[in-house]
Design a protein around this motif. Structure first.
Motif, PDB file in Angstrom:
ATOM      1  N   GLN A 265       0.963  -1.304   0.098  1.00 62.26           N
ATOM      2  CA  GLN A 265      -0.107   0.071  -0.066  1.00 62.26           C
ATOM      3  C   GLN A 265       1.010   1.418   0.153  1.00 62.26           C
ATOM      4  N   LEU A 266       2.053   1.409   0.871  1.00 60.61           N
ATOM      5  CA  LEU A 266       2.906   2.308   0.889  1.00 60.61           C
ATOM      6  C   LEU A 266       3.520   2.647  -0.292  1.00 60.61           C
ATOM      7  N   PHE A 267       4.106   1.256  -0.855  1.00 57.22           N
ATOM      8  CA  PHE A 267       4.853   1.243  -1.978  1.00 57.22           C
ATOM      9  C   PHE A 267       4.177   2.096  -3.323  1.00 57.22           C
ATOM     10  N   TYR A 268       3.018   1.872  -3.632  1.00 61.84           N
ATOM     11  CA  TYR A 268       2.080   2.265  -4.580  1.00 61.84           C
ATOM     12  C   TYR A 268       1.601   3.752  -4.199  1.00 61.84           C
ATOM     13  N   ASN A 269       1.084   4.141  -3.135  1.00 63.75           N
ATOM     14  CA  ASN A 269       0.664   5.495  -2.805  1.00 63.75           C
ATOM     15  C   ASN A 269       1.817   6.474  -2.568  1.00 63.75           C
ATOM     16  N   SER A 270       2.995   5.950  -2.411  1.00 69.00           N
ATOM     17  CA  SER A 270       4.148   6.920  -2.231  1.00 69.00           C
ATOM     18  C   SER A 270       4.707   7.202  -3.628  1.00 69.00           C
ATOM     19  N   LEU A 271       4.693   6.224  -4.398  1.00 70.07           N
ATOM     20  CA  LEU A 271       5.100   6.444  -5.900  1.00 70.07           C
ATOM     21  C   LEU A 271       3.909   6.898  -7.091  1.00 70.07           C
ATOM     22  N   PHE A 272       2.933   6.589  -6.779  1.00 72.56           N
ATOM     23  CA  PHE A 272       2.049   7.223  -7.903  1.00 72.56           C
ATOM     24  C   PHE A 272       0.841   8.219  -7.228  1.00 72.56           C
ATOM     25  N   ALA A 273       0.188   8.802  -7.873  1.00 69.35           N
ATOM     26  CA  ALA A 273      -0.796   9.834  -7.563  1.00 69.35           C
ATOM     27  C   ALA A 273      -2.198   9.175  -7.466  1.00 69.35           C
ATOM     28  N   THR A 274      -2.168   8.268  -6.253  1.00 69.77           N
ATOM     29  CA  THR A 274      -3.361   7.529  -5.740  1.00 69.77           C
ATOM     30  C   THR A 274      -3.780   7.480  -4.401  1.00 69.77           C
ATOM     31  N   ARG A 275      -4.805   6.890  -4.156  1.00 69.40           N
ATOM     32  CA  ARG A 275      -5.527   6.844  -3.011  1.00 69.40           C
ATOM     33  C   ARG A 275      -5.604   5.636  -2.539  1.00 69.40           C
ATOM     34  N   LYS A 276      -6.081   5.154  -1.619  1.00 70.17           N
ATOM     35  CA  LYS A 276      -6.314   3.793  -0.805  1.00 70.17           C
ATOM     36  C   LYS A 276      -7.797   3.938  -0.460  1.00 70.17           C
ATOM     37  N   THR A 277      -8.524   3.006  -0.524  1.00 66.24           N
ATOM     38  CA  THR A 277      -9.742   2.683  -0.092  1.00 66.24           C
ATOM     39  C   THR A 277      -9.887   1.974   1.298  1.00 66.24           C
ATOM     40  N   PRO A 278     -10.923   1.979   1.957  1.00 67.37           N
ATOM     41  CA  PRO A 278     -10.902   1.474   3.189  1.00 67.37           C
ATOM     42  C   PRO A 278     -10.753   0.161   3.242  1.00 67.37           C
ATOM     43  N   THR A 279     -10.049  -0.562   4.332  1.00 71.51           N
ATOM     44  CA  THR A 279      -9.735  -2.116   4.034  1.00 71.51           C
ATOM     45  C   THR A 279     -11.016  -2.814   4.298  1.00 71.51           C
ATOM     46  N   LEU A 280     -11.317  -4.088   3.841  1.00 73.65           N
ATOM     47  CA  LEU A 280     -12.465  -4.829   4.005  1.00 73.65           C
ATOM     48  C   LEU A 280     -11.980  -6.237   4.461  1.00 73.65           C
ATOM     49  N   ASP A 281     -12.936  -7.124   4.911  1.00 72.92           N
ATOM     50  CA  ASP A 281     -12.570  -8.144   5.227  1.00 72.92           C
ATOM     51  C   ASP A 281     -13.513  -8.885   4.319  1.00 72.92           C
ATOM     52  N   VAL A 282     -12.870  -9.554   3.617  1.00 67.75           N
ATOM     53  CA  VAL A 282     -13.754 -10.726   2.673  1.00 67.75           C
ATOM     54  C   VAL A 282     -13.809 -12.189   3.313  1.00 67.75           C
ATOM     55  N   VAL A 283     -14.767 -12.663   3.265  1.00 64.94           N
ATOM     56  CA  VAL A 283     -15.104 -14.095   3.712  1.00 64.94           C
ATOM     57  C   VAL A 283     -14.772 -15.078   2.873  1.00 64.94           C
ATOM     58  N   ASP A 284     -13.818 -15.874   3.138  1.00 64.54           N
ATOM     59  CA  ASP A 284     -13.434 -17.230   2.575  1.00 64.54           C
ATOM     60  C   ASP A 284     -13.946 -18.283   3.556  1.00 64.54           C
ATOM     61  N   PRO A 285     -14.466 -19.366   2.812  1.00 66.65           N
ATOM     62  CA  PRO A 285     -15.035 -20.461   3.940  1.00 66.65           C
ATOM     63  C   PRO A 285     -13.923 -20.871   4.617  1.00 66.65           C
ATOM     64  N   ALA A 286     -12.672 -20.738   4.296  1.00 69.11           N
ATOM     65  CA  ALA A 286     -11.581 -21.363   5.251  1.00 69.11           C
ATOM     66  C   ALA A 286     -10.685 -20.253   5.962  1.00 69.11           C
ATOM     67  N   GLY A 287     -11.301 -19.076   5.917  1.00 69.94           N
ATOM     68  CA  GLY A 287     -10.660 -17.823   6.767  1.00 69.94           C
ATOM     69  C   GLY A 287     -10.997 -16.384   6.065  1.00 69.94           C
ATOM     70  N   LEU A 288     -10.507 -15.521   6.576  1.00 74.47           N
ATOM     71  CA  LEU A 288     -10.491 -14.115   6.057  1.00 74.47           C
ATOM     72  C   LEU A 288      -9.686 -13.727   5.092  1.00 74.47           C
ATOM     73  N   ILE A 289      -9.911 -12.656   4.201  1.00 74.71           N
ATOM     74  CA  ILE A 289      -9.153 -11.917   3.208  1.00 74.71           C
ATOM     75  C   ILE A 289      -9.012 -10.594   3.350  1.00 74.71           C
ATOM     76  N   ARG A 290      -7.936  -9.970   3.698  1.00 75.34           N
ATOM     77  CA  ARG A 290      -8.096  -8.506   3.802  1.00 75.34           C
ATOM     78  C   ARG A 290      -8.079  -7.953   2.685  1.00 75.34           C
ATOM     79  N   SER A 291      -8.791  -6.936   2.183  1.00 74.01           N
ATOM     80  CA  SER A 291      -8.677  -6.388   0.953  1.00 74.01           C
ATOM     81  C   SER A 291      -8.958  -4.931   0.902  1.00 74.01           C
TER      82      SER A 291
END
Length: 630
Positions: free
Chosen positions: A454-480
């Protein structure tokens, strides 16, 4: 300006920490007392070891529960301070951090505290030392830098000053402009830390969730501007308490810290050019105009499988490299390269990761400036001697050792497709399906790497980050989360896996950290596109019928639209602006897949609500276990 980082911020023993900090390019350290106490060498040897690494001890910390103590506790804390002064002299440290008292024994009163600091300042002066006072956000009587400054002001001693910490100020919502009135010579040290916005106990939030400037949600930029407005131009140091960092790579975390500080100062200087210039000028954050190409490293067999998928998606074989075994498959502004060459980087990538994305080309406003900014921020430049007739295209290393190439509109880079490639006759049997551009590229990584990238991209490019979401996988959570620019021409989604049983975790394990797990392609009419693709043999990922029953209840869709969605395997989402339609291909190799999306009326999300249903369908196709096998 001198840069520092607290030893508590990274993992490892003290020697490992010093090596990582020195290699990252910091000027010095805040030596955290526990790091010293756990090390086997004497104070004098530790001080020499620090200096042997080309570093200086900028601060010794922490000294707790000092001011406002009743007798006999007051006499004991002064005795304790004298012993710490002995230790500092042996270490070669001349500044100690004293944080505001949290002891239940502590007595209030600014004058009482000021008197204590006046006496301590005199004792420190006798040894050639200085004392810095910091207001902890959870201090018993002092939890605001304004009160800490008033105590320092009333102490009125040349060896007593103020230490400012961005977390303690920003976590309490204290206006940063109140810093501007503090005399610069009374600010002895500045600590910087960001954090995600979380509603929790201040102490717990601070001790577990701090991160580097730019990785969180606090206004560290505004805080830094206010400090610089005083005329202060000495040490800016990182003090990060983070559970993830404590278990991470010391070298990687230290590099992230240096990148964060450099980027922060660049942002501040751009926001207010009247402030002192504390870092060498950097090229501006790169403006990304779109994805120029996505390159796959493949073998002959896997190339044939991927070609079959591309044909079913309406891509045509448009060109081949003049000197290497590389094909260009194209539709609209989308170029997908298949690299079967047995020499060079792509072959090395194939040996390590297997079939998958090895190189992503980005269209930028200025490729030379993009590369210069990347290198100034600590990115590793990629260099491979160009072959005959090949261009030397600026590039850096990306996720998983992959490459990011930068192509702008200037000569000769703008002509790369004509210079390096020769067209092939169009296949009249392929009807292009209306896919126009790359909508987004999804990158999968271990969850511990997300803050780094996240830091790599947002420091290099003129970009922004969206809020982090928890995505449910049947075997655990994915942070996105997503990294995106203002007009949506550049979108990367970052997905962090916490175990190998999730779909994302399986992809990482099988691809050993491959660069991208899926490629989303945009169309203006998803149903018209799917009609063409169906005739070409495209088979969409099968979605459970239960999903569409729930969809009808959630969105009150008309029956005709609902029937079209179900018949085509299309998932649906809606926000306040517009609508989103998405459909997925079958998986390729060890979990790579394509997505086709249509955005209507300014929808700006990624269909996150649909992710659990898509993942469950993909795991059924791959027959991945959802629970550990015994």
């Amino acid at each position: 300006m001198r840069t520092g980082i607290a030893t508590v911020s990274i993992s490892g023993d003290l020697r490992e920490k010093l090596s990582a900090i020195a290699n990252a390019g910091f000027d010095g350290i805040e030596i955290f007392e526990n790091d010293f106490l756990a090390f086997e060498s004497s104070p004098r040897d530790v001080g020499n070891m620090v200096r042997d690494h080309g570093l200086e001890i900028l601060l010794f910390q922490p000294f707790r529960d000092f001011e406002g103590m009743p007798e006999p506790a007051r006499s004991r804390v002064f005795d304790r301070a004298e012993r710490k002064f002995d230790l500092m002299a042996q270490l070669g440290a001349d500044l100690v951090l004293i944080c505001s008292n949290v002891s239940p024994l502590a007595l209030g009163g600014i004058d009482r505290a000021a008197a204590d600091f006046s006496e301590l300042g005199e004792r420190a002066a006798n040894r050639g030392l200085r004392v810095g006072y910091e207001a902890l956000a959870w201090g018993r009587h002092v939890n605001d830098h304004r009160d800490a400054w008033e105590i320092v002001r009333r102490a009125n001693h040349p060896n007593v000053g103020l230490i400012l910490d961005s977390f303690h100020t920003l976590s309490r919502g204290i206006a940063v402009d109140t810093i501007r009135a503090i005399p610069a010579d009374k600010i002895y040290f500045v600590q910087l830390a960001d954090a995600p916005l979380i509603d929790m106990d201040l102490l717990y939030w601070s001790r577990h969730f701090r991160n580097m400037p730019g990785q969180g949600d606090l206004d560290v930029t505004g805080f830094t501007q206010a400090v610089l407005a005083t005329g202060y131009n000495d040490v800016f140091s990182l003090e990060i308490f983070n559970d993830q960092f404590r278990g991470g790579s010391p070298g990687s975390i230290a590099l992230d810290g240096k990148r964060a500080l450099t980027n922060l100062m660049d942002i501040v200087q751009r926001r207010d050019p009247s402030l002192p210039q504390l870092v060498a000028p950097l090229p501006p954050p790169a403006q990304v105009e779109g994805v120029a190409f996505v390159e796959f490293a493949v073998s002959d067999t896997e190339a044939d499988e991927l070609i079959a998928i591309l044909r079913s998606l309406g891509f045509r074989h448009a060109a081949r490299h003049r000197a290497k075994d590389i094909q260009v498959w194209q539709q609209g502004d989308i170029r997908i390269l298949l690299n079967r060459d047995r020499e060079g980087f792509a072959n090395s990538s194939y040996i390590v990761h297997g079939a998958g994305v090895c190189d992503i080309g980005l269209r930028v406003a200025n490729s030379a400036q993009t590369l210069a900014r990347a290198k100034a921020l600590g990115a590793r430049a990629f260099e491979q001697r160009p072959g005959p007739g090949e261009l030397d295209i600026p590039a850096i290393r990306g996720l998983g050792g992959s490459i990011l190439h930068f192509i702008d509109g200037s000569a000769p880079l703008a002509g790369v497709w004509d210079i390096e490639f020769e067209p092939v006759p169009a296949d009249p049997t392929i009807d292009q399906a209306g896919l126009t551009r790359v909508d987004h590229i999804a990158q999968t990584m271990d969850s511990s790497e997300m803050l780094t990238w996240q830091l790599f991209y947002n420091s290099l490019f003129a970009t922004r980050k969206t809020p982090t979401l928890d995505v449910v996988d049947p075997a655990g959570l994915i942070r996105s989360l997503a990294i995106e620019n203002s007009d949506g021409s550049f979108r990367f989604t970052l997905n962090g896996a916490e175990n190998q049983r999730t779909l994302a975790g399986h992809f990482i394990a099988e691809g050993f950290g491959s660069a991208a797990q899926h490629l989303a392609l945009q169309t203006d009419d998803i149903f018209a596109t799917l009609a063409v693709l169906k005739a070409r043999g495209f088979v969409a990922l099968a979605i459970s019928p239960n999903y569409y029953d729930d969809l009808a209840a959630r969105f009150a869709l008309d029956d005709d639209l609902l029937a079209r969605l179900a018949a085509s395997g299309v998932l649906y989402d809606r926000d306040d602006a517009g609508e989103f339609f998405q459909v997925y291909s079958q998986t390729y190799a060890e979990g790579f897949f394509f997505e086709i999306v249509e955005r209507r009326n300014g929808y700006n999300g990624y269909g996150a609500a649909n992710a659990p249903f898509r993942i469950a369908a993909q795991k059924r196709q791959l027959r991945l276990p959802t629970m550990p096998r015994h």
